[in-house]
Design a protein around this motif. Sequence first.
Motif, PDB file in Angstrom:
ATOM      1  N   MET A 286      45.655  34.689  41.658  1.00 17.35           N
ATOM      2  CA  MET A 286      45.038  35.828  40.962  1.00 17.35           C
ATOM      3  C   MET A 286      43.536  35.861  41.212  1.00 17.35           C
ATOM      4  SD  MET A 286      46.671  35.800  37.127  1.00 17.35           S
ATOM      5  CE  MET A 286      48.212  34.927  36.865  1.00 17.35           C
ATOM      6  N   LEU A 287      42.888  34.717  41.089  1.00 17.31           N
ATOM      7  CA  LEU A 287      41.435  34.639  41.168  1.00 17.31           C
ATOM      8  C   LEU A 287      40.914  34.880  42.575  1.00 17.31           C
ATOM      9  CD1 LEU A 287      40.941  31.479  38.919  1.00 17.31           C
ATOM     10  CD2 LEU A 287      40.209  33.811  38.351  1.00 17.31           C
ATOM     11  N   GLN A 288      41.568  34.315  43.572  1.00 13.82           N
ATOM     12  CA  GLN A 288      40.993  34.227  44.911  1.00 13.82           C
ATOM     13  C   GLN A 288      41.570  35.213  45.916  1.00 13.82           C
ATOM     14  OE1 GLN A 288      41.083  30.051  46.061  1.00 13.82           O
ATOM     15  NE2 GLN A 288      40.255  29.422  44.077  1.00 13.82           N
ATOM     16  N   THR A 289      42.440  36.098  45.479  1.00 12.22           N
ATOM     17  CA  THR A 289      42.936  37.157  46.361  1.00 12.22           C
ATOM     18  C   THR A 289      41.889  38.262  46.455  1.00 12.22           C
ATOM     19  OG1 THR A 289      45.254  36.727  45.833  1.00 12.22           O
ATOM     20  CG2 THR A 289      44.708  38.909  46.688  1.00 12.22           C
ATOM     21  N   PRO A 290      41.410  38.602  47.650  1.00  8.95           N
ATOM     22  CA  PRO A 290      40.398  39.663  47.771  1.00  8.95           C
ATOM     23  C   PRO A 290      40.932  40.999  47.273  1.00  8.95           C
ATOM     24  CG  PRO A 290      40.553  38.378  49.796  1.00  8.95           C
ATOM     25  CD  PRO A 290      41.725  37.982  48.947  1.00  8.95           C
TER      26      PRO A 290
END
Length: 392
Positions: free
Chosen positions: A284-288
């Motif tokens: 969730m956090l690191q998906t562009p």
Amino acid sequence: MRFLRTLAVCLVATLPLPAAFAQTIDYKRLDARISRLSAEEEIVGLAVAVIDKGEISFANGYGVTERGGSPVTNETVFRWASLSKGVAATEVAILADRHQLSLTDTISAFKTSLRLPGGGETRATLEDVLSHRLGIVPNAYDTRLEDGWDAARIRRSLAKLKPLCPVGDCHTYQNVAYDAVSEIVEDVTHAPYADAVRHSVFEPLGMVTASIGRAGLQASPSWARPHSKRSRAPGPPQEKTVNDDYYRVPAAGGVNGSILDLARYARAQMGLAPDVLSDAALTMLQTPRVYTSGEQRRMSSRYRGTVRDARYGLGWRIYKYGINGDRVVGHRGAVEGYRSFILFDPDRDTGVVVLWNSSSRRPNGIGFEVMDMLYNLPPQDWMEIDPPPTGG
């Protein structure tokens, strides 16, 4: 999934890395160069840590907490400034992983003061807030915050702005609007924002110096005083008074902590604390979510193509680094008298964090010199401490 990642980490730790994946950080050279930088007039104090193949292998303080003050150590507390946005996003990802909320929930589903042009709060999702896709002017009404306005009052006034683009269509970086996240967390957890983050993030990760708010900073046994000056003004930076401006938007700029705690936090973002941050939460956090052209222009101008394809996830920036385009994740932060930096390769479990108490930009170069070592790239004087070349 967690078992497979743990197994992979164990195998990497026991087997030699292939030449193409070898990573060598020259700590003696790094320490010497940071020591030179810390002796510059524009630097007061700074702290640096390196996470190397999952371990905190370097965590040093340099300079002083204030002119004539005590030395900076790896336990000295600094403000994290906009690295606080990643902390807020981490809290939301944990709540989403527990099914206490969803990234697709609209802002109007929560008790929050955020109002957007044309009733946009009924369309904007939590994901839009965390990726700065609210369609309003960048840094909307930060000056009002600095003039002492209440943050909730400012958020309500955002409805009167002219939209730059439809909600979700473009990236425009925010502080006051982003802090709607603190209201949402409080609505969901029924606890003060600082308590919710402490219970979900700080305590489980063993972040013993981390806090939210000015009182937490100033109650620390060792804390760095803020210093700044105008960019072209002569002389050293001057000590400033800690103000509450961006502490009043805690999800955007309210976190304090030492370099050791920032390194512990960085390890978790690499997937090395799966009991706190699951693979799903990290995804969730690191998906562009959105390309950030302004950030790309800034990075290209200063770092000459080393960093490309700048995008934003949730509270995190994602880039391609170096000639091979390795994926790196990071962020920078700045409030009056403090700066912060984090950059890491989550696939190699390696990265660097930097905190300092002046307005100089040069310590950002520490991070790029470490990453260049990681990828075996030719050394560059990103700290700007070497004399300029002579001759034609």
